[in-house]
Design a protein around this motif. Structure first.
Motif, short mmCIF file in Angstrom:
data_model
loop_
_atom_site.label_atom_id
_atom_site.label_comp_id
_atom_site.label_asym_id
_atom_site.label_seq_id
_atom_site.Cartn_x
_atom_site.Cartn_y
_atom_site.Cartn_z
N GLU A 241 0.82 -1.21 0.00
CA GLU A 241 0.00 0.00 0.00
C GLU A 241 0.85 1.27 0.00
N MET A 242 2.16 1.09 -0.21
CA MET A 242 3.08 2.22 -0.11
C MET A 242 2.70 3.39 -1.01
N PRO A 243 2.39 3.18 -2.31
CA PRO A 243 2.05 4.34 -3.16
C PRO A 243 0.87 5.15 -2.63
N ARG A 244 -0.19 4.44 -2.19
CA ARG A 244 -1.36 5.15 -1.68
C ARG A 244 -1.04 5.86 -0.38
N LEU A 245 -0.30 5.21 0.51
CA LEU A 245 0.04 5.81 1.79
C LEU A 245 0.96 7.02 1.62
N LEU A 246 1.90 6.89 0.66
CA LEU A 246 2.77 8.03 0.39
C LEU A 246 2.00 9.21 -0.18
N SER A 247 0.98 8.91 -0.98
CA SER A 247 0.14 9.97 -1.53
C SER A 247 -0.61 10.69 -0.41
N VAL A 248 -1.12 9.92 0.55
CA VAL A 248 -1.82 10.54 1.69
C VAL A 248 -0.86 11.40 2.49
N ILE A 249 0.35 10.86 2.71
CA ILE A 249 1.36 11.63 3.46
C ILE A 249 1.69 12.93 2.75
N GLN A 250 1.82 12.87 1.41
CA GLN A 250 2.13 14.06 0.63
C GLN A 250 1.02 15.11 0.77
N LYS A 251 -0.24 14.64 0.70
CA LYS A 251 -1.37 15.56 0.83
C LYS A 251 -1.38 16.24 2.20
N GLU A 252 -1.11 15.44 3.23
CA GLU A 252 -1.11 16.01 4.59
C GLU A 252 0.08 16.96 4.79
#
Length: 431
Positions: A241-252
């Motif tokens: 799930e790294m790509p999705r989790l990294l995307s969430v981290i980037q947004k935050e």
């Protein structure tokens, strides 16, 4: 904290002004005492002059005249001629105290060289200085001894004036001055309390806003940090799930960065460190640029952005174009987020007009509007009409920033109801 501060400030104010008032009262009281003393001395000298003139011009002085003068003026008058006392028992004070006082007056005169057989040598009169003597009943007298040369020998006059009544009057006057001073200090205390409360109200309000600001900022920053921390921990457990989790981290991270940027902007405005570069701005060109920028945004929300300009060319305004663009960007973002909900018409109107030396730019929506009780708070920092705070892209800082940016340029941001429902945000620039 403020309660103790106000108490100390009221105490210092009352103490300082009270001391000044007390000093003024004391000086006034002393001046009054000096005036009374001078008046008393002058009156005594008048009595002495009157009796001396009478003794020098009249061969006889009646008992009725002396009695009236004694009683009316609180005097003791003793007259003797060639060593023989005038048969006048006196009508003021007791005989016992009278004889004692006359003896005291004689002793005072002897201290100045005037004895029973002293006679004027170089002039027609021999006179002592004005002295004070005490009686047997704690009474005080003002006195003088005078010897007058006559054709048949000499006449001796002892004049005493009772000051006991003056002491009582001075005591009453002192109490009145003390009462006036106490009342004055109390009134100063009341005035100081009112002044301190009014003066400290903005400080308390500012302190409370600062506390609320820090609390709200901490709350808003905690949310993205918690999401980043949770997603960073989840990457280890779910590498797929790294790509999705990294995307969430980037947004935050972007969200937190935006919040910090807004906070820094507000801090600069509060400390008057915001750089303003005013120039002549053509407002119609700026609005056309905004239309190009935001048409796709509203189109994506199945709505439209309309621009309404007057037939005549708008006058140029003296403002910072970058800050003006930021103000209208905030208002349009706010309209896109809240102005389209429950809207009668799926559109936002951006219009400009001139009126009485002002250029006003309005962002008009036809949505649910703003309740009357909330209109006074929407420009507060971190205030949001969205109580659930479901729209995480908004921190409740936009309108407060827009209002401050307008203020630092000499403009004014206000909100009114749109006819038929909705809200109209208007920025007024002075030409």
């Amino acid at each position: 904290m403020f309660r103790e501060f106000k108490k100390n400030l009221i105490f210092l104010y009352t103490l300082s002004t009270g001391l000044i008032l007390t000093l003024i009262v004391v000086l006034t009281f002393l001046f009054s005492l000096v005036s009374l003393e001078n008046k008393r001395q002058s009156l005594f000298q008048n009595h002495l002059f009157t009796l001396t003139s009478r003794l020098q011009t009249d061969n006889t002085v009646t008992d009725s005249y002396l009695a009236e003068m004694e009683t009316r003026n609180e005097l003791i008058i003793y007259i003797e001629e060639n060593g023989t006392p005038l048969f006048f028992p006196g009508t003021y004070e007791t005989t016992k105290n009278r004889d004692f006082l006359l003896e005291q007056a004689g002793r005072q005169a002897e201290k100045e060289g005037i004895y029973e057989d002293s006679l004027p040598v170089s002039s027609n009169t021999l006179q002592s200085s004005v002295f004070r003597t005490k009686g047997q009943h704690h009474d005080t007298w003002l006195g003088n001894v005078l010897v007058i040369r006559t054709d048949s020998g000499y006449k001796k006059l002892i004049l005493l004036s009772d000051e006991s009544g003056e002491h009582f009057r001075i005591l009453i006057m002192g109490l009145l001055f003390l009462l006036a001073d106490c009342i004055g200090v109390f009134l100063l205390y009341l005035a100081g309390r009112r002044f301190v409360r009014r003066a400290s109200a903005p400080l308390e309000e500012s302190y409370q806003k600062q506390q609320d600001f820090v609390s709200a900022a901490s709350h808003e920053l905690r949310s993205p940090l918690a999401v980043i921390q949770a997603n960073a921990a989840a990457i280890t457990d779910a590498p797929l799930e790294m790509p999705r989790l990294l995307s969430v981290i980037q947004k935050e991270c972007d969200r937190g960065s935006s919040l910090v940027k807004n906070l820094l902007l507000l801090a600069n405005m509060d400390s008057n460190h915001l750089t303003i570069q005013k120039e002549n701005v053509e407002i119609d060109e700026l609005l056309l640029h905004l239309l190009e920028l935001y048409e796709p945004v509203f189109h994506a929300k199945n709505s439209s952005l309309l621009l309404e300009l007057p037939d005549m060319v708008l006058p140029r305004i003296k403002a910072d174009p970058a800050l003006c663009l930021q103000i209208f960007t905030i208002l349009l973002d706010n309209a896109a987020a809240y102005g389209l909900e429950n809207s009668r018409y799926p559109k936002i109107l951006l219009k400009a007009e001139t009126l009485q030396g002002r250029v006003s730019v309005s962002v008009v929506d036809y949505g649910a509007g703003i309740p009357e009780e909330e209109k006074g708070r929407i420009f507060d920092r971190f205030y949001r009409g969205d109580k659930s705070r479901s729209k995480k892209e908004h921190f409740g800082l936009g309108l407060s920033i827009a209002s401050e940016l307008a203020r630092v340029q000499g403009a004014r941001l206000k909100v009114e109801d749109t006819d038929g429902g909705g809200s109209t945000f208007t920025v007024e620039f002075y030409v």
